[in-house]
Design a protein around this motif. Structure first.
Motif, PDB file in Angstrom:
ATOM      1  N   PHE A  95      36.800 -41.819  37.228  1.00 55.46           N
ATOM      2  CA  PHE A  95      37.882 -42.470  37.960  1.00 55.46           C
ATOM      3  C   PHE A  95      38.381 -41.540  39.065  1.00 55.46           C
ATOM      4  CE2 PHE A  95      38.257 -44.436  33.735  1.00 55.46           C
ATOM      5  CZ  PHE A  95      38.285 -45.784  34.076  1.00 55.46           C
ATOM      6  N   LEU A  96      38.603 -42.120  40.263  1.00 57.41           N
ATOM      7  CA  LEU A  96      39.121 -41.340  41.384  1.00 57.41           C
ATOM      8  C   LEU A  96      40.284 -42.077  42.031  1.00 57.41           C
ATOM      9  CD1 LEU A  96      35.667 -41.410  41.677  1.00 57.41           C
ATOM     10  CD2 LEU A  96      36.293 -39.301  42.874  1.00 57.41           C
ATOM     11  N   ASN A  97      41.156 -41.322  42.657  1.00 56.03           N
ATOM     12  CA  ASN A  97      42.279 -41.883  43.400  1.00 56.03           C
ATOM     13  C   ASN A  97      41.758 -42.446  44.722  1.00 56.03           C
ATOM     14  OD1 ASN A  97      44.567 -42.120  45.187  1.00 56.03           O
ATOM     15  ND2 ASN A  97      45.727 -40.836  43.757  1.00 56.03           N
ATOM     16  N   GLY A  98      41.950 -43.741  44.959  1.00 59.87           N
ATOM     17  CA  GLY A  98      41.438 -44.364  46.172  1.00 59.87           C
ATOM     18  C   GLY A  98      42.161 -43.937  47.423  1.00 59.87           C
ATOM     19  N   THR A  99      43.358 -43.374  47.273  1.00 56.46           N
ATOM     20  CA  THR A  99      44.130 -42.918  48.435  1.00 56.46           C
ATOM     21  C   THR A  99      43.708 -41.527  48.880  1.00 56.46           C
ATOM     22  OG1 THR A  99      46.032 -44.230  47.720  1.00 56.46           O
ATOM     23  CG2 THR A  99      46.447 -42.488  49.337  1.00 56.46           C
ATOM     24  N   THR A 100      43.514 -40.639  47.896  1.00 58.77           N
ATOM     25  CA  THR A 100      43.234 -39.236  48.224  1.00 58.77           C
ATOM     26  C   THR A 100      41.775 -38.852  48.023  1.00 58.77           C
ATOM     27  OG1 THR A 100      43.678 -38.452  45.966  1.00 58.77           O
ATOM     28  CG2 THR A 100      45.574 -38.654  47.462  1.00 58.77           C
ATOM     29  N   GLY A 101      41.041 -39.618  47.226  1.00 53.05           N
ATOM     30  CA  GLY A 101      39.666 -39.255  46.904  1.00 53.05           C
ATOM     31  C   GLY A 101      39.551 -38.259  45.768  1.00 53.05           C
ATOM     32  N   GLU A 102      40.673 -37.817  45.225  1.00 51.78           N
ATOM     33  CA  GLU A 102      40.649 -36.819  44.160  1.00 51.78           C
ATOM     34  C   GLU A 102      40.248 -37.450  42.827  1.00 51.78           C
ATOM     35  OE1 GLU A 102      41.178 -33.479  44.511  1.00 51.78           O
ATOM     36  OE2 GLU A 102      41.149 -33.965  46.656  1.00 51.78           O
ATOM     37  N   GLU A 103      39.496 -36.681  42.023  1.00 46.64           N
ATOM     38  CA  GLU A 103      39.114 -37.155  40.699  1.00 46.64           C
ATOM     39  C   GLU A 103      40.338 -37.236  39.794  1.00 46.64           C
ATOM     40  OE1 GLU A 103      36.757 -34.997  37.252  1.00 46.64           O
ATOM     41  OE2 GLU A 103      35.366 -35.666  38.836  1.00 46.64           O
ATOM     42  N   VAL A 104      40.447 -38.328  39.040  1.00 47.02           N
ATOM     43  CA  VAL A 104      41.564 -38.534  38.116  1.00 47.02           C
ATOM     44  C   VAL A 104      41.161 -38.131  36.701  1.00 47.02           C
ATOM     45  CG1 VAL A 104      43.107 -40.243  37.088  1.00 47.02           C
ATOM     46  CG2 VAL A 104      42.568 -40.354  39.535  1.00 47.02           C
ATOM     47  N   THR A 105      40.065 -38.671  36.216  1.00 48.29           N
ATOM     48  CA  THR A 105      39.544 -38.329  34.897  1.00 48.29           C
ATOM     49  C   THR A 105      38.128 -38.868  34.771  1.00 48.29           C
ATOM     50  OG1 THR A 105      40.010 -38.378  32.507  1.00 48.29           O
ATOM     51  CG2 THR A 105      40.361 -40.426  33.726  1.00 48.29           C
ATOM     52  N   LYS A 106      37.413 -38.375  33.775  1.00 48.69           N
ATOM     53  CA  LYS A 106      36.043 -38.866  33.559  1.00 48.69           C
ATOM     54  C   LYS A 106      35.634 -38.589  32.122  1.00 48.69           C
ATOM     55  CE  LYS A 106      33.840 -34.619  35.259  1.00 48.69           C
ATOM     56  NZ  LYS A 106      32.997 -34.041  36.330  1.00 48.69           N
ATOM     57  N   THR A 107      34.600 -39.279  31.667  1.00 47.90           N
ATOM     58  CA  THR A 107      34.018 -38.990  30.357  1.00 47.90           C
ATOM     59  C   THR A 107      33.226 -37.702  30.456  1.00 47.90           C
ATOM     60  OG1 THR A 107      32.157 -40.435  30.897  1.00 47.90           O
ATOM     61  CG2 THR A 107      33.954 -41.414  29.639  1.00 47.90           C
ATOM     62  N   ASP A 108      32.728 -37.214  29.306  1.00 49.33           N
ATOM     63  CA  ASP A 108      32.125 -35.866  29.341  1.00 49.33           C
ATOM     64  C   ASP A 108      30.653 -35.851  29.734  1.00 49.33           C
ATOM     65  OD1 ASP A 108      30.761 -36.715  27.059  1.00 49.33           O
ATOM     66  OD2 ASP A 108      31.975 -35.517  25.679  1.00 49.33           O
ATOM     67  N   TYR A 109      29.995 -37.026  29.817  1.00 51.69           N
ATOM     68  CA  TYR A 109      28.615 -37.131  30.297  1.00 51.69           C
ATOM     69  C   TYR A 109      27.627 -36.286  29.490  1.00 51.69           C
ATOM     70  CZ  TYR A 109      30.205 -39.721  34.409  1.00 51.69           C
ATOM     71  OH  TYR A 109      30.747 -40.669  35.232  1.00 51.69           O
ATOM     72  N   THR A 110      27.940 -36.056  28.222  1.00 54.32           N
ATOM     73  CA  THR A 110      26.983 -35.332  27.390  1.00 54.32           C
ATOM     74  C   THR A 110      26.014 -36.288  26.703  1.00 54.32           C
ATOM     75  OG1 THR A 110      28.396 -35.407  25.424  1.00 54.32           O
ATOM     76  CG2 THR A 110      28.687 -33.534  26.936  1.00 54.32           C
ATOM     77  N   GLY A 111      26.368 -37.556  26.630  1.00 46.89           N
ATOM     78  CA  GLY A 111      25.551 -38.540  25.941  1.00 46.89           C
ATOM     79  C   GLY A 111      25.812 -38.606  24.450  1.00 46.89           C
ATOM     80  N   SER A 112      26.571 -37.636  23.920  1.00 45.02           N
ATOM     81  CA  SER A 112      26.817 -37.593  22.472  1.00 45.02           C
ATOM     82  C   SER A 112      28.032 -38.406  22.060  1.00 45.02           C
ATOM     83  CB  SER A 112      26.997 -36.147  22.011  1.00 45.02           C
ATOM     84  OG  SER A 112      28.122 -35.557  22.658  1.00 45.02           O
ATOM     85  N   ALA A 113      28.935 -38.661  22.982  1.00 45.92           N
ATOM     86  CA  ALA A 113      30.161 -39.393  22.628  1.00 45.92           C
ATOM     87  C   ALA A 113      30.581 -40.295  23.783  1.00 45.92           C
ATOM     88  CB  ALA A 113      31.283 -38.420  22.275  1.00 45.92           C
ATOM     89  N   PRO A 114      29.755 -41.272  24.132  1.00 43.81           N
ATOM     90  CA  PRO A 114      30.128 -42.161  25.235  1.00 43.81           C
ATOM     91  C   PRO A 114      31.359 -42.983  24.869  1.00 43.81           C
ATOM     92  CG  PRO A 114      28.244 -43.043  24.067  1.00 43.81           C
ATOM     93  CD  PRO A 114      28.479 -41.672  23.516  1.00 43.81           C
ATOM     94  N   ALA A 115      32.111 -43.375  25.877  1.00 50.05           N
ATOM     95  CA  ALA A 115      33.254 -44.232  25.646  1.00 50.05           C
ATOM     96  C   ALA A 115      32.754 -45.615  25.288  1.00 50.05           C
ATOM     97  CB  ALA A 115      34.105 -44.282  26.900  1.00 50.05           C
ATOM     98  N   LYS A 116      33.499 -46.327  24.418  1.00 51.40           N
ATOM     99  CA  LYS A 116      33.094 -47.672  23.999  1.00 51.40           C
ATOM    100  C   LYS A 116      34.274 -48.627  24.105  1.00 51.40           C
ATOM    101  CE  LYS A 116      29.375 -46.344  20.835  1.00 51.40           C
ATOM    102  NZ  LYS A 116      28.825 -46.490  19.461  1.00 51.40           N
ATOM    103  N   PHE A 117      33.993 -49.843  24.588  1.00 47.61           N
ATOM    104  CA  PHE A 117      35.049 -50.855  24.666  1.00 47.61           C
ATOM    105  C   PHE A 117      34.444 -52.247  24.738  1.00 47.61           C
ATOM    106  CE2 PHE A 117      34.084 -49.561  28.975  1.00 47.61           C
ATOM    107  CZ  PHE A 117      33.991 -50.747  29.674  1.00 47.61           C
ATOM    108  N   VAL A 118      35.207 -53.226  24.287  1.00 53.67           N
ATOM    109  CA  VAL A 118      34.832 -54.623  24.443  1.00 53.67           C
ATOM    110  C   VAL A 118      35.284 -55.048  25.831  1.00 53.67           C
ATOM    111  CG1 VAL A 118      35.172 -56.987  23.625  1.00 53.67           C
ATOM    112  CG2 VAL A 118      34.974 -55.108  21.986  1.00 53.67           C
ATOM    113  N   ILE A 119      34.359 -55.576  26.627  1.00 51.39           N
ATOM    114  CA  ILE A 119      34.655 -55.876  28.029  1.00 51.39           C
ATOM    115  C   ILE A 119      35.897 -56.740  28.176  1.00 51.39           C
ATOM    116  CG2 ILE A 119      33.813 -57.087  30.085  1.00 51.39           C
ATOM    117  CD1 ILE A 119      30.967 -56.239  29.231  1.00 51.39           C
ATOM    118  N   GLY A 120      35.994 -57.797  27.385  1.00 52.11           N
ATOM    119  CA  GLY A 120      37.079 -58.757  27.558  1.00 52.11           C
ATOM    120  C   GLY A 120      38.435 -58.311  27.079  1.00 52.11           C
ATOM    121  N   THR A 121      38.510 -57.140  26.421  1.00 52.53           N
ATOM    122  CA  THR A 121      39.805 -56.679  25.932  1.00 52.53           C
ATOM    123  C   THR A 121      40.233 -55.347  26.533  1.00 52.53           C
ATOM    124  OG1 THR A 121      38.811 -55.564  24.017  1.00 52.53           O
ATOM    125  CG2 THR A 121      39.468 -57.870  23.732  1.00 52.53           C
ATOM    126  N   VAL A 122      39.413 -54.746  27.389  1.00 47.66           N
ATOM    127  CA  VAL A 122      39.783 -53.468  27.989  1.00 47.66           C
ATOM    128  C   VAL A 122      41.039 -53.653  28.846  1.00 47.66           C
ATOM    129  CG1 VAL A 122      38.318 -53.757  30.032  1.00 47.66           C
ATOM    130  CG2 VAL A 122      38.896 -51.468  29.237  1.00 47.66           C
TER     131      VAL A 122
END
Length: 323
Positions: A95-122
């Motif tokens: 996730f990045l700030n659309g105004t400044t371009g700065e990174e806000v947060t991100k997952t760890d990209y290790t592949g061992s603990a991806p984020a999970k969610f149900v599309i319709g309830t996120v």
């Protein structure tokens, strides 16, 4: 179950393949027979995200970048059936700030603990739109207006209420919304199962005395990947108490369907109820399993607020995927 910041309050999902990214192309989810809820636009087409699928991207776009409605562009093509709102996905997200371009947060990209969610309830409403009709293996550039981005209760201090948000999403995997295997003929003396429109099971118990040994029967036979001992299975389940003469007889003691989110269980002794370990080992994704667990295969003499001591338990389990 989720390592991604609470921005996706549910479970988030997306992660690894391999493909170099050179730029944006086309709209998201342009799959035959599926109508995307978000289209590509000038803003989303301006976002680049260099790097292989499943690795942290180097994201670039001209600032400030603002939109009035969600825009989504495909950066890396995926494959397979288009995603629906009822499916849980696993993903890597930046996730990045659309105004400044700065990174806000991100997952760890290790592949061992991806984020999970149900599309319709996120909780990020714009992602609900952007991911419908997308495909596994796809990298999306999504530009979210403030009203459809991160809810105020979870908004980081690096974002203001007027900032758009840019999200780069790598869709690593997706799980079935419900068991889709071939219906099976059930034997006599077993609990009756009736499915609701969304696949939620209703269980009616026989008046007979419960069996004293573990019984397992498939309501549906799936043809997906096999669940082996030690695997993590992605499931939906409903459990009912079977104890004639007890006030709890026939009551639902637990059900993942009440939250709308599947559960990840490790199919291993000591990690999951013993009878379910046996019932799930060797099952295939897409199966729906009826399991009758005598007390020794369930919780024995232990009791909870919803399960009396020495109760037989009946589970109906949809096997949706391997985690």
């Amino acid at each position: 179950m989720h390592r991604t910041a609470r921005l996706l309050a549910g479970t988030v999902v997306v992660a690894a393949l391999a493909a170099a990214l050179t730029g944006c192309s086309g709209g998201a989810g342009a799959v035959a027979g599926c109508t995307p809820k978000a289209q590509a636009g000038q803003a989303s087409n301006s976002v680049t995200a260099a790097g292989r699928f499943g690795t942290a991207p180097t994201v670039d776009f001209a600032t400030p970048l603002h939109v009035e409605d969600v825009q989504a562009s495909r950066l890396i093509a995926g494959q397979g059936a288009p995603l629906t709102a009822g499916q849980e996905v696993s993903a890597e997200v930046t996730f990045l700030n659309g105004t400044t371009g700065e990174e806000v947060t991100k997952t760890d990209y290790t592949g061992s603990a991806p984020a999970k969610f149900v599309i319709g309830t996120v909780q990020i409403l714009g992602l609900r739109k952007a991911l419908v009709c997308a495909q596994v293996g796809e990298r999306l550039a999504v530009v979210l207006p403030p009203s459809q981005a991160i809810p105020a209760a979870n908004r980081p201090t690096s974002l203001s209420a007027s900032d758009s948000v840019v999200a780069v999403v790598d869709i690593r995997d997706a799980y079935l919304a419900r068991a889709n295997g071939t219906n099976q003929v059930m034997g006599s003396g077993l609990p009756a199962v009736v499915l609701g429109p969304d696949g939620r099971p209703g269980i009616t118990l026989p008046e007979d005395t419960p069996p004293t040994s573990l019984r397992v029967a498939n309501l549906k036979d799936g043809d997906g990947a096999e669940i082996k001992a030690g695997d993590t299975a992605v499931i939906q389940y409903t459990g009912v108490v079977w104890k004639p003469g007890d006030p709890t007889n026939g009551t639902v003691f637990d059900s993942s369907w009440t939250t709308g989110s599947p559960v990840n269980v490790v199919v291993k002794k000591g990690q999951t109820v013993p009878g379910l370990v046996t019932a799930l080992t060797g099952q295939r994704v897409g199966s729906q399993v009826l399991a009758i667990l005598p007390p020794k295969q369930a919780y024995g003499s232990q009791s909870t607020s919803t399960i009396p001591a020495n109760a037989t338990l009946v589970f109906v389990v949809d096997v949706l995927g391997k985690g």
